[in-house]
Design an enzyme around this catalytic site. Sequence first.
Site, mmCIF file in Angstrom:
data_model
loop_
_atom_site.group_PDB
_atom_site.id
_atom_site.type_symbol
_atom_site.label_atom_id
_atom_site.label_comp_id
_atom_site.label_asym_id
_atom_site.label_seq_id
_atom_site.Cartn_x
_atom_site.Cartn_y
_atom_site.Cartn_z
ATOM 1 N N PRO A 2 -32.316 -39.722 12.270
ATOM 2 C CA PRO A 2 -31.461 -40.672 12.316
ATOM 3 C C PRO A 2 -32.134 -42.145 11.824
ATOM 4 C CG PRO A 2 -31.437 -39.451 14.055
ATOM 5 C CD PRO A 2 -32.516 -39.112 13.605
ATOM 6 N N PHE A 3 -31.403 -42.884 11.198
ATOM 7 C CA PHE A 3 -31.833 -44.110 10.955
ATOM 8 C C PHE A 3 -30.395 -45.039 11.229
ATOM 9 C CE2 PHE A 3 -31.514 -47.833 8.139
ATOM 10 C CZ PHE A 3 -32.831 -48.373 8.320
#
Length: 68
Positions: A2-3
């Site tokens: 995830p970013f």
Amino acid sequence: MPFVSVRITKDGVSREQKAQVIAEITETLQRVLNKRPELTHIVIEEVDTDNWGYAGMTTTEYRSQQPG
């Protein structure tokens, strides 16, 4: 991996507050989506209030017109 990108105006947010935001977003992704914290990236971008606009004006100008 995830970013998450978080954009806020640059106006007195402390290092501790930013650390709390990072920790809580990371925890939420782990709890809700089962994402591993060591693979989670959070970026906080601080934007000068002269470079953030809404209501047809910069945030600096808008805030200067608000009472108090």
